[in-house]
Design an enzyme around this catalytic site. Sequence first.
Site, PDB file in Angstrom:
ATOM      1  N   HIS A 423     -35.314  69.493 -67.717  1.00 58.06           N
ATOM      2  CA  HIS A 423     -35.356  69.817 -66.280  1.00 58.06           C
ATOM      3  C   HIS A 423     -34.371  70.908 -65.890  1.00 58.06           C
ATOM      4  O   HIS A 423     -34.363  71.381 -64.761  1.00 58.06           O
ATOM      5  CB  HIS A 423     -35.089  68.550 -65.459  1.00 58.06           C
ATOM      6  CG  HIS A 423     -35.869  68.509 -64.180  1.00 58.06           C
ATOM      7  ND1 HIS A 423     -36.416  69.631 -63.596  1.00 58.06           N
ATOM      8  CD2 HIS A 423     -36.201  67.474 -63.362  1.00 58.06           C
ATOM      9  CE1 HIS A 423     -37.045  69.303 -62.481  1.00 58.06           C
ATOM     10  NE2 HIS A 423     -36.938  67.986 -62.318  1.00 58.06           N
ATOM     11  N   ASP A 427     -39.500  73.064 -64.245  1.00 62.49           N
ATOM     12  CA  ASP A 427     -39.667  72.207 -63.074  1.00 62.49           C
ATOM     13  C   ASP A 427     -40.925  71.347 -63.236  1.00 62.49           C
ATOM     14  O   ASP A 427     -41.773  71.604 -64.098  1.00 62.49           O
ATOM     15  CB  ASP A 427     -39.703  73.042 -61.784  1.00 62.49           C
ATOM     16  CG  ASP A 427     -40.756  74.124 -61.842  1.00 62.49           C
ATOM     17  OD1 ASP A 427     -41.839  73.867 -62.411  1.00 62.49           O
ATOM     18  OD2 ASP A 427     -40.502  75.238 -61.337  1.00 62.49           O
TER      19      ASP A 427
END
Length: 453
Positions: A423, A427
């Site tokens: 992450h 995204d």
Amino acid sequence: AIRYLYYVSRTLLRHLTRSVSHGPIMQFKLSDIGEGIMEVVVKEWYVKEGDKVSQFDSICEVQSDKASVTITSRYDGVIRRLHYAADDTALVGKPLVDIETDTGPEVAQEEDVVETPAMSREEHTHQEIKGHKTQATPAVRRLALENNIKLSEVVGTGKDGRILKEDILNFLAKQTGAILPPSPFHETRESQRPKEVQPASLPASLPASLPARPQPVLSSQDVTEPLKGFHRAMMKTMTAALKIPHFGLCDEVDLSRLAALRSDLRGISEARGVKLSYMPFFIKAASLGLLHFPVLNASLDEASQNITYKAAHNIGLAMDTSQGLLVPNVKNVQLLSVFEIARELNRLQVLGSSGQLGTSDLTGGTFTLSNIGSIGGTYAKPVILPPEVAIGALGKIQILPRFDSNGELVKAHILNVSWSADHRVIDGATMCRFSNLWRQYLENPASMVLDLK
Ligand code: COA
């Protein structure tokens, strides 16, 4: 008196040994294998103390975090000392074996070992059989040994009469009546099931799967043992992996059309000597998706300052092997057909099951798929394999009721996929769009044809 007798016999033995000695004792140290490997586990000794060895004879097999390596002798002589027992950890730079050489005192006391990565054992080795030299690689010799085949009875079809793996397998096939497919990937795993007659239509070299339920262990005391080899590597890699903030996404894929397509193509593929599972399609669809989302086929440097978009799609597959979890990768999937991926997968499975995966197969991965569903289980939470940034875990394909586009209830082949992405650089929307594309390719496999190179 007994002590005295023991002393006299030991002294005599030492004297006798000395009187038949021919040359200096060479102490071979385990030299650098590369890849920063500092220790290996001695998997198997092929010699014992007192054995005569010739140049290029295999001495032992060692296992590093990343590969299996055969140590071969450079000299003719007699094994005088093995510095480790099987399963011991041997250190790079420390003595591995002492060999008393035949070549007389003029030989320098140099330290040496010859290491042959499992994947590139193509050098000639020499074995004295009935007065003539038989040429074969260590892997071939071992295959012959395991099947009680005398190399002198096998006709070598390689260069200068060298005996190839195919020669051994064909010899075996003649003995057992089995028919081998024209696969270039006959490997040593077959040797573990020598007397089995394979159906003519199946690739003979593919390994049997590991037992679904290992033998029960009932123990009266706790057992503590050091983490070694691949288990140690898994400990290190996974500890590093959990520093990565993981984003998770799960979806369901209807593989009904793919199931039909695979059953159409299976026979054709097997006739060409290659077993066709679902994995090659999953891998190819992932590669087609990665072309659109290169950030998922990337790596982040250790300081988290730079991201490198990898040109090659080296797609790793988590593999359940006799040594534990390994992740070999299929190189340059973006350039391969589904059939070529299947063939490569067959090769990796055979090597994995016989502990023969080499460094080149185990390194350089850029994206990973873990088909836990081939063992069972519907959902998983995969852990990213650093420096990669994404991984997918595939559950068991189940036949479940679903509604088709006309609202009719149908039997559908349903697969659950669980993605994890780094992450810090990926995204959720990107992961989700990639997953959608991967799903579309698999739900409508004909669409893959349009994008195949
Ligand atoms: N659901 C149902 N059936 C599946 C399946 C799934 N997800 N995946 C494979 N199968 C089927 C195959 O189609 C094949 O059936 P077939 O004989 O009818 O063709 C059979 O199970 C055996 O397949 P397998 O030999 O395992 O090949 P594969 O290409 O599907 O998978 C590996 C290859 C290496 C990925 C697999 O053998 C393996 O090791 N899986 C475990 C991965 C793992 O440990 N993950 C966890 C990591 S933490």
